[in-house]
Write an enzyme that holds these catalytic residues in place. Structure first.
Site, PDB file in Angstrom:
ATOM      1  CG  ASP A 209      -0.082  -0.057   2.227  1.00 32.20           C
ATOM      2  OD1 ASP A 209       0.128   0.968   3.104  1.00 32.20           O
ATOM      3  OD2 ASP A 209      -0.041  -1.153   2.911  1.00 32.20           O
ATOM      4  CG  ASP A 211       1.853   5.094   5.735  1.00 29.04           C
ATOM      5  OD1 ASP A 211       1.747   3.762   6.389  1.00 29.04           O
ATOM      6  OD2 ASP A 211       2.021   6.016   6.317  1.00 29.04           O
TER       7      ASP A 211
END
Length: 289
Positions: A209, A211
């Site tokens: 991802d 973040d």
């Protein structure tokens, strides 16, 4: 010396095709029980040991992982090289979900963990100026390329305590001010302890991802992370399968001195050392004690 590869990572990584003579082995350590039993076997003629960092079923949080016991157990089994595989968030647009990053440095922001094998009665100071082994990093990079993964060589890993993900302000601080590249919760104190145990250590961050800093992705979504983890796990298995042939069965001394990190590190005079602590250090520091 014979090469023996230790892999610390997700619970699925030990399920490798071609792993011969595989069995689960329980290892007792003076630092308590490791996260789980350790899956040992041979791959391509090279002994390997797989340790599920969080335990099978993911029973340990990042803060409760028994890091000292894990490193001691791998050292006790005769491991010479450790490759750490972990899920991480990215602070860089070009380090996208599904990519791997071969970590080159760390910023340690953890605070609730035992970070050293040494202490009162046997004090030691090792250098972690360069906390990962470049030779082993080369191997991890080559193995990832062979596995068909998009891999980035070099990056700073921000180790946070967790278990919560970052706030927006923290994410922007780590990215924009501190210049970090990825964020995770488990590589510290793991890397420091590996250095104290004179083990070569390399860290492979599997990006799941962005973040919370990224304007187009918003907050971290655990469902998206789990979906990406599945694909990353298959890529990690392919990477690990390529490692034995790259390292080979015969191991020369580390050219960077990882396997001699304690050479001048122990400060406590022999007659002032605590016998109980010294006994606990039999696997980790037996070479110098």
């Amino acid at each position: 010396m014979q090469t023996k590869i230790g892999i610390i990572g997700g619970s699925g990584l030990y399920d490798l095709a071609g792993l011969e003579n595989a069995e689960w082995q329980v290892v007792d350590t003076p630092w308590g029980a490791p996260s789980d039993a350790i899956r040992v076997g041979d791959l391509g003629g090279v002994p390997m040991a797989f340790l599920p960092r969080h335990g099978r079923g993911h029973v340990h949080s990042p803060s409760t992982v028994p890091y000292r016991a894990n490193i001691d157990a791998l050292k006790r089994l005769g491991c010479t090289d450790i490759i750490s595989v972990s899920a991480c968030g990215s602070f860089r647009e070009e380090m996208a979900p599904g990519d791997f990053v071969i970590i080159s440095d760390f910023i340690d922001r953890t605070f609730a963990r035992d970070k050293s094998f040494f202490g009162t009665g046997c004090v030691a100071h090792v250098s972690v100026a360069h906390p990962v082994c470049p030779r082993l990093g080369d191997v991890a990079e080559a193995a990832a390329i062979q596995a068909g993964v998009t891999v980035h060589r070099g990056g700073t890993y921000l180790a946070m305590e967790g278990p919560q993900f970052s706030s927006m302000a923290e994410s922007k601080l780590y990215r924009d001010v501190w210049g970090c590249d990825v964020i995770g919760m488990t590589n510290m104190p793991e890397a420091k302890l590996a250095r104290e145990a004179e083990l070569c250590y390399a860290s492979v961050a599997m990006i799941t991802d962005y973040d919370s800093w990224h304007p187009d992705h918003g907050t971290v979504d655990i469902a998206d992370i789990i979906a990406t983890l599945g694909a990353n796990s298959d890529a990690a298995k392919a990477m690990i399968a390529a490692v034995p042939a790259l390292l080979g069965p015969d191991r020369a001394p580390c050219p960077h001195g990882c396997d001699r990190a304690l050479e001048h590190a122990i400060m406590t005079a022999p007659d002032a050392r605590d016998a109980t602590l010294v006994a606990k250090l039999d696997a980790v520091a037996g070479r110098v004690l």
